[in-house]
Design a protein around this motif. Structure first.
Motif, short mmCIF file in Angstrom:
data_model
loop_
_atom_site.label_atom_id
_atom_site.label_comp_id
_atom_site.label_asym_id
_atom_site.label_seq_id
_atom_site.Cartn_x
_atom_site.Cartn_y
_atom_site.Cartn_z
N HIS B 4 43.89 11.71 46.33
CA HIS B 4 45.25 11.41 46.77
C HIS B 4 45.47 9.89 46.85
CE1 HIS B 4 48.80 11.49 49.28
NE2 HIS B 4 48.16 10.77 50.19
N HIS B 28 50.63 15.82 40.42
CA HIS B 28 50.23 15.63 41.82
C HIS B 28 51.46 15.48 42.72
CE1 HIS B 28 47.95 14.31 45.31
NE2 HIS B 28 48.84 13.32 45.44
N CYS B 32 52.25 17.21 46.21
CA CYS B 32 51.91 16.41 47.40
C CYS B 32 53.17 15.76 47.97
CB CYS B 32 50.88 15.35 47.05
SG CYS B 32 50.57 14.21 48.40
N CYS B 35 53.01 11.80 48.71
CA CYS B 35 53.15 10.94 47.54
C CYS B 35 54.59 10.97 47.02
CB CYS B 35 52.20 11.37 46.43
SG CYS B 35 50.54 10.73 46.71
ZN LIG Z 1 49.32 12.61 47.32
#
Ligand SMILES: [Zn+2]
Lengths: 182, 173
Positions: B4, B28, B32, B35
């Motif tokens: 991450h 990702h 996520c 993010c």
């Molecule tokens: Zn992330």
């Protein structure tokens, strides 16, 4: 970015005051704007912008005509403002107080003005959390489209230092809304 | 497999990513939230900075520049003149001090004293001839007294000028 004819620059370099006044006229807005964003005070921004042009005028022989004039003059302004900012070093509490002053409470403003002032305040808060050099780097990059190398040359930093400063500054900019939206 | 933190760095770095890396990053970001927020905030804040309006100086900036230019040019010339005068005065002081040192140095003191006493003796002997002597000594005497007067003026000037310069520097600071 605006550009001025090389003839005028050459004449000014040879000491022609009228040509230099033309340069001042052409670059007053970007120079003043940078100073204002660095110092956040009308009076100081005016003084800093005037000082920038004086430094350019009295050090014109140092200007290399192969390089961009706007890069040169903006870097003089940035350097000067970083020095000024270091001299005054306002404690953080004071910054917060002056920030609230930007919205006068007395008279109700037209909606456009309210929005503009809110945006101004937001920008001021964003920039206030950055150190002088980081702030100058962010302004030069996103407002005046300087490359990493140009920022490095003009703020007397290495290119990798510019990269890490911009990284840090972007990180804190990205986190500002985090905090606000939470 | 990226962590991450690495994706976070990619978002903040602004380095060009390969097509494959871009794909991995967007995959990702899709899963996520942290993010995703980071990237949205960053993009919005940077766009906000880029699009914010330019603040312009108060009207008449160029006219104020021209006034400043005239004023500062005059100041610069004045300070250069003062520097020149101070330089000349400094040189004169050094010269006069060193000549005094030569005349009154221990080695020459006897000589100088002898000459002076000889002169006095001469004066005493030829007191009645003083008038004639004075007429002979008129020019050296004149030069000597004019010299001392100039020296005095010079010292007063040096004092005054350094006071003014100090004031100027303080004002500047
Ligand atoms: Zn992330």
């Amino acid at each position: 970015m605006i550009n001025i004819s090389p003839d005028i620059i050459e004449q000014a370099q040879n000491g022609d005051e009228e040509s230099f006044a033309l340069i001042v006229e052409t670059y007053q807005n970007p120079v003043y704007n940078l100073c204002y964003r660095m110092l956040y005070n009308d009076r100081e921004a005016e003084d800093a912008a005037q000082e920038t042009f004086w430094k350019a005028w009295s050090n014109f022989s140092k200007y290399d005509s192969n390089r961009s004039f706007s890069t040169w003059i903006l870097s003089i302004a940035a350097h000067h403002c970083i020095d000024q900012q270091r001299k005054k070093r306002v404690p953080e509490v004071e910054i917060d107080e002056t920030m609230e002053e930007i919205i006068p409470e007395r008279t109700p403003l037209p909606e456009d003005d309210v929005i503009r002032q809110e945006e101004e305040l937001r920008l001021k808060k964003m920039l206030a959390q950055l150190s002088e050099i980081d702030r100058a780097a962010i302004l030069l990059r996103y407002w005046y489209d300087f490359s990493d190398r140009e920022i490095a040359e003009n703020l007397s930093l290495s290119e990798s230092a510019v990269k890490s400063r911009l990284f840090r500054a972007r990180k804190s900019l990205a986190q500002l809304w985090y905090e606000r939206s939470e | 497999m990226n962590t991450h933190e690495e994706f976070e760095r990619w978002i903040l770095e602004e380095e060009a990513l390969s097509p494959e890396e871009t794909q991995r990053l967007s995959r990702h970001i899709a899963e996520c939230e942290s993010c995703r927020t980071l990237q949205e905030n960053l993009n919005q804040n940077l766009a906000f900075i880029k699009n914010s309006s330019m603040i312009k100086p108060a009207a008449g900036f160029v006219a104020r520049w021209q006034q400043q230019l005239a004023l500062r040019t005059k100041e610069k010339q004045e300070s250069e003149r003062i520097r020149l005068i101070l330089g000349v005065l400094g040189l004169m002081s050094v010269l006069s001090i060193s000549s005094c040192l030569v005349i009154f140095s221990p080695g020459n003191l006897v000589n100088t004293g002898l000459r002076l006493s000889n002169l006095l003796k001469l004066v005493a002997i030829n007191i009645h001839q003083l008038k004639t002597m004075l007429s002979v000594l008129k020019i050296p005497l004149l030069i000597f007294s004019a010299g001392s007067v100039i020296l005095m003026i010079v010292y007063v000037l040096v004092g005054a000028l350094s006071a003014v310069t100090i004031k100027r520097i303080r004002k500047g600071a």
